[in-house]
Each structure stands twice: as structure tokens, then as C-alpha cells.
Design a protein around this motif. Structure first.
Motif, short mmCIF file in Angstrom:
data_model
loop_
_atom_site.label_atom_id
_atom_site.label_comp_id
_atom_site.label_asym_id
_atom_site.label_seq_id
_atom_site.Cartn_x
_atom_site.Cartn_y
_atom_site.Cartn_z
N ILE A 97 0.87 -1.18 0.00
CA ILE A 97 0.00 0.00 0.00
C ILE A 97 0.90 1.22 0.00
O ILE A 97 1.92 1.26 0.69
CB ILE A 97 -0.98 0.01 1.19
N VAL A 98 0.55 2.21 -0.83
CA VAL A 98 1.35 3.42 -0.95
C VAL A 98 0.64 4.55 -0.22
O VAL A 98 -0.59 4.64 -0.26
CB VAL A 98 1.58 3.77 -2.45
N GLY A 99 1.41 5.37 0.44
CA GLY A 99 0.82 6.46 1.21
C GLY A 99 1.48 7.80 0.94
O GLY A 99 2.54 7.87 0.31
N ASN A 100 0.85 8.83 1.43
CA ASN A 100 1.36 10.20 1.37
C ASN A 100 2.43 10.33 2.46
O ASN A 100 2.21 10.89 3.53
CB ASN A 100 0.18 11.16 1.61
N GLY A 101 3.55 9.70 2.20
CA GLY A 101 4.56 9.47 3.24
C GLY A 101 4.18 8.23 4.02
O GLY A 101 3.00 7.80 4.00
N SER A 102 5.16 7.60 4.66
CA SER A 102 4.80 6.42 5.45
C SER A 102 3.99 6.83 6.68
O SER A 102 3.29 6.02 7.28
CB SER A 102 6.03 5.60 5.83
N VAL A 124 1.83 -3.63 18.03
CA VAL A 124 3.14 -3.31 18.62
C VAL A 124 3.93 -2.58 17.53
O VAL A 124 4.07 -3.10 16.42
CB VAL A 124 3.90 -4.57 19.07
N PHE A 125 4.40 -1.39 17.86
CA PHE A 125 5.22 -0.63 16.91
C PHE A 125 6.69 -0.73 17.30
O PHE A 125 7.05 -0.58 18.48
CB PHE A 125 4.85 0.87 16.96
N LEU A 126 7.52 -0.96 16.30
CA LEU A 126 8.97 -0.94 16.53
C LEU A 126 9.63 -0.23 15.35
O LEU A 126 9.36 -0.56 14.19
CB LEU A 126 9.51 -2.37 16.63
N ALA A 127 10.48 0.73 15.65
CA ALA A 127 11.29 1.35 14.60
C ALA A 127 12.72 0.86 14.77
O ALA A 127 13.28 0.93 15.86
CB ALA A 127 11.25 2.87 14.71
N LEU A 140 6.67 -3.08 11.91
CA LEU A 140 8.09 -2.71 11.90
C LEU A 140 8.27 -1.52 10.97
O LEU A 140 8.00 -1.60 9.77
CB LEU A 140 8.95 -3.89 11.42
N ASP A 141 8.71 -0.41 11.54
CA ASP A 141 8.94 0.81 10.77
C ASP A 141 10.38 0.78 10.27
O ASP A 141 11.32 0.89 11.05
CB ASP A 141 8.67 2.02 11.68
N GLU A 142 10.51 0.64 8.95
CA GLU A 142 11.83 0.47 8.33
C GLU A 142 12.28 1.73 7.60
O GLU A 142 12.94 1.67 6.57
CB GLU A 142 11.78 -0.70 7.34
N ALA A 143 11.94 2.89 8.18
CA ALA A 143 12.25 4.16 7.50
C ALA A 143 13.74 4.30 7.19
O ALA A 143 14.13 4.93 6.21
CB ALA A 143 11.80 5.34 8.35
N PHE A 198 3.44 -6.25 9.61
CA PHE A 198 3.31 -5.23 8.57
C PHE A 198 4.54 -4.33 8.68
O PHE A 198 4.92 -3.91 9.77
CB PHE A 198 2.02 -4.43 8.79
N CYS A 199 5.16 -4.05 7.54
CA CYS A 199 6.37 -3.22 7.53
C CYS A 199 6.10 -1.94 6.76
O CYS A 199 5.38 -1.95 5.76
CB CYS A 199 7.53 -3.96 6.85
N THR A 200 6.69 -0.84 7.23
CA THR A 200 6.53 0.43 6.51
C THR A 200 7.90 0.94 6.07
O THR A 200 8.90 0.75 6.77
CB THR A 200 5.86 1.51 7.38
N ARG A 201 7.92 1.56 4.92
CA ARG A 201 9.15 2.16 4.39
C ARG A 201 8.82 3.51 3.76
O ARG A 201 7.66 3.83 3.53
CB ARG A 201 9.80 1.26 3.35
N THR A 202 9.86 4.25 3.45
CA THR A 202 9.63 5.61 2.95
C THR A 202 10.59 5.98 1.84
O THR A 202 11.70 5.43 1.76
CB THR A 202 9.77 6.61 4.11
N PHE A 203 10.17 6.92 1.01
CA PHE A 203 11.07 7.53 0.03
C PHE A 203 11.64 8.84 0.56
O PHE A 203 12.32 9.56 -0.16
CB PHE A 203 10.32 7.76 -1.30
#
Ligand code: PLP
Length: 374
Positions: free
Chosen positions: A91-96, A161-164, A194-197, A219-224
Motif C-alpha cells: 500500500i502506498v501512502g502520502n509518506g509512510s 506493537v510498533f517498533l522502529a 516494523l517501521d523500516e524508515a 506489517f512493515c513500513t518504508r519511505t522515500f
């Protein structure tokens, strides 16, 4: 009657997120030339975006009268190839940040608990509070997420549970094997995010794809915004089970990711050479800043991300003094770390300038304190 009587009570309980100060604001307030102001406050990429990404963004301007592809077909295709996952898993977002908020829309309800580190990226707490749930903030150990304590904080009310890793603002990361074991240990009613910024800055980032494939709620999140240098375009993404992604899509605004950002992100993904150059430059910059802080006798938290958090004694005073010199860093009082400031890695000359400004502030400060009162 005030509007405060009309809004959701959760909104009034929201802490204010303090973003890094924009260059224009600082220049205006201090009467400086914006071109001389150096921003090392928001972990942006000092090398900028890949030239290919910039070219693609410019070309996409020719069709900005059209709505973007709400399904982000091309970008998801490219991500699917890069990660070896299906397009439906992205899923793509307006920023992670938006993707994190979509998790809140879809999953977080009143009465839920959400487990996070105390000193973790503040957006987890903001999202939790916005949806009326209880943030369970688990103390860190030497500024690093304490996974055992976080596992112990999970109960039947826990939803997420959030983890960066690496975390912002501490910069610390957890070992890949520890993250995998932690993910495996969580009960089935908990979604592990898991926040993989900053994952692209790690040599050994945890790979949770096998666990996602095995049906674990991950679920993992990443950013440009970070290594890809596209923070101003606002584009990030998340990946996980296609079932969860489908549900998140129901909460998503149809055209949340703009066409310029999508075009730039596709091109950025293709330019692996640029990413490698940014990684190398960042490693050198980290070493430079680390050595500079050491020379000033300052403790810094070791980080593999694109920033270093350093104990300057008084984060706010340091922030203000450096700002007067046109160098914007981030004071960390909002994170309960009033003695600390966070320095984003800049280009070599920028790091040198920041260290120089810090040095002159600290020496004037010490000199002031030590001078006999008259
Ligand atoms: C910068 C950052 C993000 C990325 O935010 P975007 O909305 O994608 O710009 C996410 N998580 C952490 C921990 C960050 O530091």
C-alpha cells in the motif's frame, strides 16, 4: 460554545508534533539569507534525490491536470519486483506517516492498547491517541528498544506493537535475529508493525518477509523520504499480507499518492547506484560527526541511520544557539531527552560547519560559566 466542545475528545488530548523548522522560517525570523541556512533537523538526504528521479518528476509535470493512478500500479509493480512480493501486498501512502495512520483507521479502537517504546518515533503515540486507544510506552534500555520488556507488555487488549529499527530519534537499532524472534513470539491477535524508515542504511536489516509469508501478523513500513531523498513529495509504503493491505485500502483516500511522487519514486527505485553513493556518503558523514562529538567530549548514541543524537547538556539552548548561526538541528525535549540534540548527517562541509558552530557555542558557554563573577 467553543469548537473545543464540538471536536472529539481524543483530538484535544493529542500532543503537538513539532516538526523540524523549515529553512524559510528560520531565515525570516533571524534575518538570514535562506541560501546560507543549513537544515540538519529532519533526517533528509543531503545528497538530494537521484537525478533520474528528479527528471521523472519533471516529466510527470506535463500531465498534472490528470488525477494520479490511485492504485499506484507502476510503483507497486516495481516494489513487487524489488521485494519478491505480490503487488497486492503493498500500500502506498502520502509518506509512510499516512500508512501508519491508516493502520490506526483500520485497526485501532477505543479500549485497545498499543505497545511502543518510550522514546520511539512519536507518530505511534499520536496515532494511538487519535483513535482513542492507550499507548503503552515501554522504557528503553540504553536508548534501544527493550524487546523482552515490550513482549511482556503485550496482553489480550494489545492491538498493535510498533517498533522502529533504526529508531528515531535515538538512532539505535535491534539485531535482525532479535526482531525476528520477537515477531515470532507475539500472539495471533497482535499486529506487529516494523517501521523500516532507515532500513536502507543498515547492513543487516531484519527481513520479515518469510514470516509474513507464513501468515504471521506483520506489517512493515518504508519511505522515500530518507535515503531516496523525496521527503518533499510525500511518498512511502507498507507491505504485509494482502488481506490486511486490502482492508487498509478501504480506509485510504482514493488519490492519496500524487502523480509526481509516484513517477519520482519509480525512477528512484531504479537508481541503485545513487542509493549506494548515498549510503557510502552517509557512513563517512556519521564517522565525521561521531569523531567531532568525541573531540568535544560529548556522548553520542551510536547510530547506523542518517543522524546522530548527542548529549549537549541543554538541547534547547544548543538548538537556539546553532540556529542563530544558521544551522538547524533538533532539540529532543519533546522526546523526554532535554539534554540531547539530534544532528542529521549532512555533506562533509555541512557537518564541519555544524561541529564548528557547536564548538563555538560550547566554548563560549563554558567560558561564561567559568568566568569569575564580578
Ligand atoms: C522519517 C521517518 C518516517 C518517514 O516518514 P514519511 O512520512 O515517510 O516522510 C517514518 N518513521 C520514522 C521512524 C521516521 O524517522
Amino acid at each position: 460554545m467553543h469548537y473545543t466542545d464540538l471536536v472529539k475528545p481524543e483530538l484535544l488530548a493529542q500532543p503537538i508534533y513539532q516538526p523540524g523548522k523549515p529553512i524559510e522560517d528560520v531565515a525570516r525570523e533571524l534575518g538570514l539569507d535562506p541560501d546560507t541556512v543549513l537544515k540538519l533537523a529532519s533526517n533528509e538526504n543531503p545528497m538530494g534525490a537521484s537525478p533520474q528521479a528528479i527528471r521523472a518528476a519533471k516529466e510527470s509535470l506535463d500531465s498534472i491536470q490528470l488525477y494520479p493512478d490511485g492504485g499506484c500500479f507502476r510503483l507497486k509493480q516495481a516494489l513487487s519486483e524489488k521485494f519478491g512480493l505480490s503487488s497486492e501486498q503493498f500500500i502506498v501512502g502520502n509518506g509512510s506517516n499516512e500508512v501508519l495512520e491508516l493502520l490506526g483507521h483500520a485497526l485501532i479502537d477505543k479500549g485497545d492498547e498499543v505497545v511502543m517504546g518510550k522514546g520511539a518515533f512519536i507518530v505511534y503515540k499520536l496515532v494511538t491517541l487519535l483513535f482513542g486507544a492507550v499507548p503503552v510506552e515501554v522504557p528503553m534500555r540504553e536508548y534501544r528498544h527493550d524487546l523482552a520488556a515490550m513482549a511482556a507488555a503485550v496482553n489480550e487488549r494489545t492491538k498493535i506493537v510498533f517498533l522502529a529499527s533504526p529508531n528515531n530519534p535515538s538512532g539505535t537499532h535491534n539485531e535482525a535475529a532479535d526482531i525476528v524472534a520477537f515477531a515470532e513470539s507475539l500472539p495471533d491477535h497482535v499486529v506487529f508493525v516494523l517501521d523500516e524508515a532507515y532500513a536502507e542504511y543498515l547492513d543487516d536489516a531484519a527481513d520479515l518477509r518469510p514470516l509474513i509469508a507464513s501468515g504471521r501478523r506483520i506489517f512493515c513500513t518504508r519511505t522515500f523520504s530518507k535515503i531516496y531523498g523525496l521527503a518533499g513529495l510525500r511518498i512511502g509504503y507498507g507491505y504485509g499480507a494482502s488481506e490486511l493491505v486490502g482492508l487498509l485500502n478501504r480506509a485510504r483516500e482514493p488519490f492519496n499518492a500524487n502523480s509526481v511522487a509516484q513517477a519520482a519514486a519509480c525512477a528512484a527505485l531504479e537508481d541503485g547506484e545513487w542509493v549506494a553513493r548515498c549510503q557510502a556518503a552517509n557512513a563517512a558523514g556519521l564517522a565525521q560527526l561521531r569523531a567531532g562529538f568525541q573531540a568535544l567530549g560529548l556522548e553520542c548514541i551510536d547510530s547506523m541511520a542518517n543522524f546522530l543524537t548527542v548529549n549537549v547538556g541543554d538541547g534547547l539552548a544548543t538548538f537556539e544557539a546553532l540556529q542563530r548561526e544558521g544551522v538547524i538541528v533538533r532539540p529532543l525535549a519533546p522526546y523526554g531527552m532535554p539534554e540531547w540534540a539530534r544532528f542529521t548527517v549532512g555533506l562533509e562541509a555541512e557537518n564541519a560547519r555544524a561541529l564548528q558552530a557547536l564548538n563555538s557555542f560550547l566554548s563560549s558557554h563554558v567560558g561564561h560559566e567559568e568566568s569569575p563573577s564580578s
